[in-house]
Design an enzyme around this catalytic site. Structure first.
Site, short mmCIF file in Angstrom:
data_model
loop_
_atom_site.label_atom_id
_atom_site.label_comp_id
_atom_site.label_asym_id
_atom_site.label_seq_id
_atom_site.Cartn_x
_atom_site.Cartn_y
_atom_site.Cartn_z
CG ASP A 139 -12.24 7.44 -2.08
OD1 ASP A 139 -12.69 6.47 -2.72
OD2 ASP A 139 -11.71 7.31 -0.96
CE LYS A 202 -11.36 9.28 2.23
NZ LYS A 202 -10.62 9.10 0.94
CE LYS A 238 -10.76 5.68 2.91
NZ LYS A 238 -10.32 5.69 1.49
#
Length: 294
Positions: A139, A202, A238
């Protein structure tokens, strides 16, 4: 017009804030109730990236954190486990050593999380070390400074380099939508990330800026949908930062299912929720009594 501006100009995704809000409200009014059931709650539980990102994290605390995921497989064998354990990159070896559940991935925030402010070489090295240590997912944080300077080439070049450093690990790009603020900025950041090789978009780090919002999620989902229609590549979504209750999670689930379709939520391959508090709340709603397991 350069290729980055061209990608943005070619997109038909709605970027008017009022229109985005209205569309979110309509989707939830039409579809939220149909998803409010235990089977969906189980899918949500199975989509959680169980997260510990504290300054006080240690080898012992992360090992204990991981052992709870192992224990869940035995104590709640009838339920799906979480999707992943998300930690700082230096703790990946701990999780890899302790984790016994093969279905649970290891995610590492990397690339100088949460600010992404360092030398590109440092970001690349951190990602490579995390992957070498056993991370399945990486990430990273979108380059906000370069983005606001409109240096889209630098933004995209860095994402592409970090994607290369991931090797076989999946790359989640954190847009930090609370800093981007507007639907127009979120749309641009989504498109630049998608066309630079992101495997997931995300919302937020949950650190310096406001976390996930339904409106930001909707714009990101529409960009993912358009990208899929143009390229055939499925990219995950996400939501993270402030998603703490089952009801909040259900709203994101409903948006993803409605905008992208059933195949995005049928397992945790393309839908995730990043949270440290959510798992216990969802588990409590599944079993029908308050549980503080994780």
């Amino acid at each position: 017009m350069d290729k980055y501006q061209q990608v943005i100009a070619d997109s038909k995704v709605i970027a008017d804030d009022a229109e985005v809000s209205a569309r979110v409200e309509k989707i939830l009014a039409d579809h939220l109730d149909e998803n409010r059931n235990v089977e969906v709650y189980k899918q949500i539980l199975n989509s959680i990236d169980l997260t510990t990102l504290k300054s006080t994290d240690s080898n012992r605390s992360v090992a204990d954190f991981t052992e709870r995921v192992n224990a869940f497989d035995h104590e709640y064998a009838e339920l799906p486990n979480v999707a992943a354990i998300c930690v700082y990159p230096n703790f990946v070896p701990v999780v890899r050593t302790v984790l016994d559940v093969s279905a649970v991935d290891i995610a590492a925030v990397s690339g100088c999380f949460p600010s992404a402010q360092s030398f590109p070489e440092v970001k690349i090295a951190e990602i490579a070390l995390a992957v070498e240590a056993g991370a399945d997912e990486i990430d990273i944080v979108f380059g906000l400074g370069d983005f606001f300077d409109k240096d889209y080439e630098e933004v995209c070049d860095q994402i592409q380099e970090m994607k290369h450093a991931c090797r076989n690990a999946r790359l989640k790009v954190i847009l930090e939508t609370g800093a981007l603020k507007t639907a127009e900025n979120i749309k641009k950041a989504s498109l630049l990330s998608l066309y630079s090789g992101a495997d997931f978009l995300k919302t937020s780090t949950g650190k310096e800026y406001p976390g996930a919002s339904l409106e930001a999620a909707y714009v990101m989902l529409e960009c993912i949908k358009e990208y899929y229609e143009k390229t055939g590549n499925m990219v995950g979504f996400k939501a993270s930062g402030g998603v703490a209750t089952t009801e909040e999670a259900l709203r994101y689930y409903t948006l993803v299912k409605t905008v992208l379709g059933e195949k995005w939520v049928e397992d945790n391959e393309y839908f995730r929720l990043g949270a440290s508090r959510l798992a216990n709340n969802v588990l409590s709603d599944i079993v029908g009594t308050e549980v503080k397991f994780f």
